[in-house]
Write a protein that holds these residues in place. Structure first.
Motif, PDB file in Angstrom:
ATOM      1  N   PRO A   1      57.725  75.236 -40.294  1.00 51.94           N
ATOM      2  CA  PRO A   1      58.974  75.353 -39.531  1.00 51.94           C
ATOM      3  C   PRO A   1      60.081  74.540 -40.186  1.00 51.94           C
ATOM      4  CG  PRO A   1      57.118  74.922 -38.061  1.00 51.94           C
ATOM      5  CD  PRO A   1      56.600  74.741 -39.449  1.00 51.94           C
ATOM      6  N   VAL A   2      61.257  75.117 -40.300  1.00 51.78           N
ATOM      7  CA  VAL A   2      62.370  74.396 -40.924  1.00 51.78           C
ATOM      8  C   VAL A   2      62.801  73.248 -40.009  1.00 51.78           C
ATOM      9  CG1 VAL A   2      63.192  76.462 -42.085  1.00 51.78           C
ATOM     10  CG2 VAL A   2      64.163  75.830 -39.865  1.00 51.78           C
ATOM     11  N   PRO A   3      63.393  72.202 -40.563  1.00 51.37           N
ATOM     12  CA  PRO A   3      63.971  71.158 -39.708  1.00 51.37           C
ATOM     13  C   PRO A   3      65.047  71.767 -38.808  1.00 51.37           C
ATOM     14  CG  PRO A   3      63.836  70.417 -41.990  1.00 51.37           C
ATOM     15  CD  PRO A   3      63.522  71.881 -41.995  1.00 51.37           C
ATOM     16  N   ILE A   4      65.213  71.202 -37.637  1.00 47.59           N
ATOM     17  CA  ILE A   4      66.209  71.718 -36.698  1.00 47.59           C
ATOM     18  C   ILE A   4      67.597  71.753 -37.338  1.00 47.59           C
ATOM     19  CG2 ILE A   4      67.426  71.186 -34.542  1.00 47.59           C
ATOM     20  CD1 ILE A   4      64.793  70.271 -33.387  1.00 47.59           C
ATOM     21  N   SER A   5      67.895  70.757 -38.164  1.00 45.60           N
ATOM     22  CA  SER A   5      69.220  70.670 -38.783  1.00 45.60           C
ATOM     23  C   SER A   5      69.495  71.827 -39.735  1.00 45.60           C
ATOM     24  CB  SER A   5      69.352  69.344 -39.538  1.00 45.60           C
ATOM     25  OG  SER A   5      68.362  69.241 -40.560  1.00 45.60           O
ATOM     26  N   GLU A   6      68.457  72.553 -40.161  1.00 45.27           N
ATOM     27  CA  GLU A   6      68.637  73.650 -41.103  1.00 45.27           C
ATOM     28  C   GLU A   6      68.661  75.015 -40.417  1.00 45.27           C
ATOM     29  OE1 GLU A   6      65.867  73.461 -44.325  1.00 45.27           O
ATOM     30  OE2 GLU A   6      66.209  71.317 -44.680  1.00 45.27           O
ATOM     31  N   LEU A   7      68.544  75.038 -39.105  1.00 40.92           N
ATOM     32  CA  LEU A   7      68.606  76.308 -38.389  1.00 40.92           C
ATOM     33  C   LEU A   7      70.021  76.878 -38.451  1.00 40.92           C
ATOM     34  CD1 LEU A   7      66.503  75.418 -35.216  1.00 40.92           C
ATOM     35  CD2 LEU A   7      65.884  77.117 -36.947  1.00 40.92           C
ATOM     36  N   ARG A   8      70.122  78.170 -38.573  1.00 43.89           N
ATOM     37  CA  ARG A   8      71.422  78.828 -38.568  1.00 43.89           C
ATOM     38  C   ARG A   8      71.812  79.118 -37.118  1.00 43.89           C
ATOM     39  NH1 ARG A   8      70.285  83.813 -42.374  1.00 43.89           N
ATOM     40  NH2 ARG A   8      68.269  83.599 -41.320  1.00 43.89           N
ATOM     41  N   VAL A   9      72.869  78.478 -36.671  1.00 46.91           N
ATOM     42  CA  VAL A   9      73.296  78.589 -35.277  1.00 46.91           C
ATOM     43  C   VAL A   9      74.572  79.416 -35.204  1.00 46.91           C
ATOM     44  CG1 VAL A   9      74.015  77.320 -33.225  1.00 46.91           C
ATOM     45  CG2 VAL A   9      72.255  76.354 -34.735  1.00 46.91           C
ATOM     46  N   PRO A  10      74.555  80.544 -34.489  1.00 51.77           N
ATOM     47  CA  PRO A  10      75.788  81.326 -34.312  1.00 51.77           C
ATOM     48  C   PRO A  10      76.854  80.481 -33.619  1.00 51.77           C
ATOM     49  CG  PRO A  10      73.861  82.577 -33.597  1.00 51.77           C
ATOM     50  CD  PRO A  10      73.398  81.160 -33.826  1.00 51.77           C
ATOM     51  N   LEU A  11      78.111  80.692 -33.977  1.00 51.46           N
ATOM     52  CA  LEU A  11      79.191  79.901 -33.394  1.00 51.46           C
ATOM     53  C   LEU A  11      79.395  80.219 -31.922  1.00 51.46           C
ATOM     54  CD1 LEU A  11      81.820  79.994 -36.291  1.00 51.46           C
ATOM     55  CD2 LEU A  11      80.217  78.164 -35.702  1.00 51.46           C
ATOM     56  N   THR A  12      79.293  81.490 -31.569  1.00 52.93           N
ATOM     57  CA  THR A  12      79.462  81.905 -30.174  1.00 52.93           C
ATOM     58  C   THR A  12      78.470  82.999 -29.867  1.00 52.93           C
ATOM     59  OG1 THR A  12      81.108  83.583 -30.733  1.00 52.93           O
ATOM     60  CG2 THR A  12      81.928  81.394 -30.173  1.00 52.93           C
ATOM     61  N   ARG A  13      78.357  83.301 -28.589  1.00 54.92           N
ATOM     62  CA  ARG A  13      77.510  84.414 -28.193  1.00 54.92           C
ATOM     63  C   ARG A  13      78.129  85.734 -28.639  1.00 54.92           C
ATOM     64  NH1 ARG A  13      77.252  80.753 -24.280  1.00 54.92           N
ATOM     65  NH2 ARG A  13      75.203  80.100 -23.580  1.00 54.92           N
ATOM     66  N   ASN A  14      77.250  86.672 -28.961  1.00 54.21           N
ATOM     67  CA  ASN A  14      77.722  88.020 -29.255  1.00 54.21           C
ATOM     68  C   ASN A  14      78.190  88.684 -27.979  1.00 54.21           C
ATOM     69  OD1 ASN A  14      77.060  87.834 -31.967  1.00 54.21           O
ATOM     70  ND2 ASN A  14      74.990  88.626 -31.654  1.00 54.21           N
TER      71      ASN A  14
END
Length: 465
Positions: A413-426
């Motif tokens: 599992p990648v570190p949490i800091s490396e997760l790609r987080v969308p800026l806003t909801r679709n």
């Protein structure tokens, strides 16, 4: 003489406007309205959830109180409750959710593993505290700007408590089970303060470590024989058909009428050694366990495990596993994949209320989960299979899965800091399960602390600094 109507507006409530600037309403439904707001003391974005049903409000408050400090559960900062008004919950406001992560597609295996580990941690926290969420779906797993996944929307949650629990005289039980009283006793400020001080009796694993699958469910069976029960579901089918809750971030089922076109039933009171008043009419259809689709009122934490399997399958494939259009269609889709439901595949299923009244036909060649997850590894299919199985007692617990070798094998599992987080909801279609309005915000990651209770006349504010 009928009581005066409630205003159902937080704009005129001085105890709230003195602390928060209400910016806009971001979700609306029969049972709740949700607003985006700014905290005046520091400018932080928060969500204000005005709940119009007293039992739903009290259950959500109590569940979040029991889960205080859990890293993967949404934070309740404080709540307001006046004798003549609805409860307003002040929750951290998170900018996106797992539904949006899935909607953007292309989630790598290592990223999916990290999302799954966080989701499992949230469910494990709930189940350790004997809380069954009953509406697990991607839209109810919120995501902070820094990649922390948080479970939200506990309005349908139930807490397993001892039915014969005798609280001290000064701290009566928080829920009013008297069917003659349509309003919970928590509608009154005095009762709310008693809720805060109540020392709730819940099961906790004394070792806080690993327990076997058999031991896990043995404890649940033991609770049943000791006359434990869930708090009543009588007259409390809480569903916000198209409510987008950006503080609790959910949109419930697609039907305007909760039970329209589906086989769902009101729970009846059950005596003896059975679980107490539960309703099968909960959750979002695509993630609803078969026992609920068949109208069971005697179920437990295992319904969350089925839902979690559906969430994981969607995370891995970017497609819903069982996208049924009605409860019968939902069952039909499940059977076409997993095979026939009978006493051989699910001991005791014939005793569920609607088993004999819903005929699905015989499926000779079920497609299997592999066909639904064509680009997934055998280990990934197996992971979902251990959750999405007919017999509730055979579903793998969140605690067991957290220790599964799948999460310790490459890719890690990648570190949490490396997760790609969308800026806003679709901007999804609100007429579909998981639909929501797009709205970004800063996260506010305060944790629970000592409760500060302030009363002025009939007003009550309970702050969790």
């Amino acid at each position: 003489m009928d009581p005066p109507p409630k205003t159902w507006s937080i704009h005129t409530r001085s105890e709230i406007t003195a602390k928060y600037q209400v910016l806009s309403r971001v979700g609306s439904g029969v049972y709740a309205d949700v607003y985006c707001a700014r905290r005046l003391s520091d400018g932080a974005a928060v969500g204000l959830k005005e709940v119009h049903d007293s039992q739903s409000a009290s259950r959500e408050i109590e569940a979040l109180r029991l889960l205080k400090g859990s890293r993967n559960v949404v934070v309740l900062h404080e709540f307001f409750w006046r004798e003549d008004e609805d409860a307003v919950l002040v929750l951290e406001f998170l900018g996106t959710d797992l539904a949006t992560v899935i909607g953007e597609g292309g989630v790598g295996v290592a990223e999916a593993k990290r999302w799954m580990v966080q989701a499992l941690s949230a469910v494990d926290e709930c189940h350790r505290n004997m809380i069954v969420h009953r509406d697990l779906k991607p839209a109810n797993f919120l995501v902070s700007d820094d990649g922390v996944l948080k479970l939200a929307d506990f309005g349908q949650a139930r807490i397993l408590v001892e039915s014969g629990f005798d609280a001290p005289q000064e701290n009566p039980p928080p829920y009013e089970d008297d069917a003659s009283n349509s309003e919970s006793s928590l509608q009154h400020p005095e009762a709310i303060s008693q809720l805060v001080n109540l020392n709730q009796t819940v099961y906790e694993n004394p070792n806080q470590g690993t327990v076997s699958h058999e031991e896990y469910f043995r404890v649940l069976d033991e609770m049943k024989t000791k006359s434990y029960s869930y708090d009543t579901d009588k007259d409390t089918n809480i569903y916000d058909g198209n409510t987008s809750c950006l503080a609790t971030c959910t949109t419930s089922d697609i039907d305007d009428d909760l039970c329209k076109g589906s086989f769902t039933y009101e729970a009846e009171e059950v005596g003896g050694n059975e679980l107490g008043c539960l309703t099968s009419c909960v959750g979002t259809r695509w993630f609803r366990a078969p026992e609920l689709l068949y109208g069971s009122t005697d179920y437990g934490l295992e319904v969350d495990l089925w839902s979690l399997g559906c969430v994981f399958a969607e995370l891995l494939t970017s497609k819903p596993l069982f996208p049924g259009t009605s409860d019968v269609d939902q069952l039909s889709r499940i059977v076409s994949v997993l095979g026939n439901i009978n006493e051989e595949t699910w001991p005791g299923c014939s005793k569920i209320p609607d088993y004999g009244s819903i005929s699905l036909g015989n499926v000779e060649n079920p497609s299997g989960l592999e066909a639904c997850m064509p680009n997934c590894s055998p280990n990934e299919v197996s992971l979902v299979q251990r959750l999405v199985c007919y017999d509730p007692a055979k579903r793998t617990t969140a605690m067991e899965l957290l220790q599964d070798k799948y999460f310790s094998e490459e890719p890690l599992p990648v570190p949490i800091s490396e997760l790609r987080v969308p800026l806003t909801r679709n901007g999804q279609d609100q007429d579909s399960p998981g639909g929501h309005n797009g709205m970004g915000s800063d996260s506010d990651l305060e944790e629970f602390g000592t409760l500060n209770i302030t009363t002025t006349g009939s007003d009550l504010s309970i702050q969790i600094p």
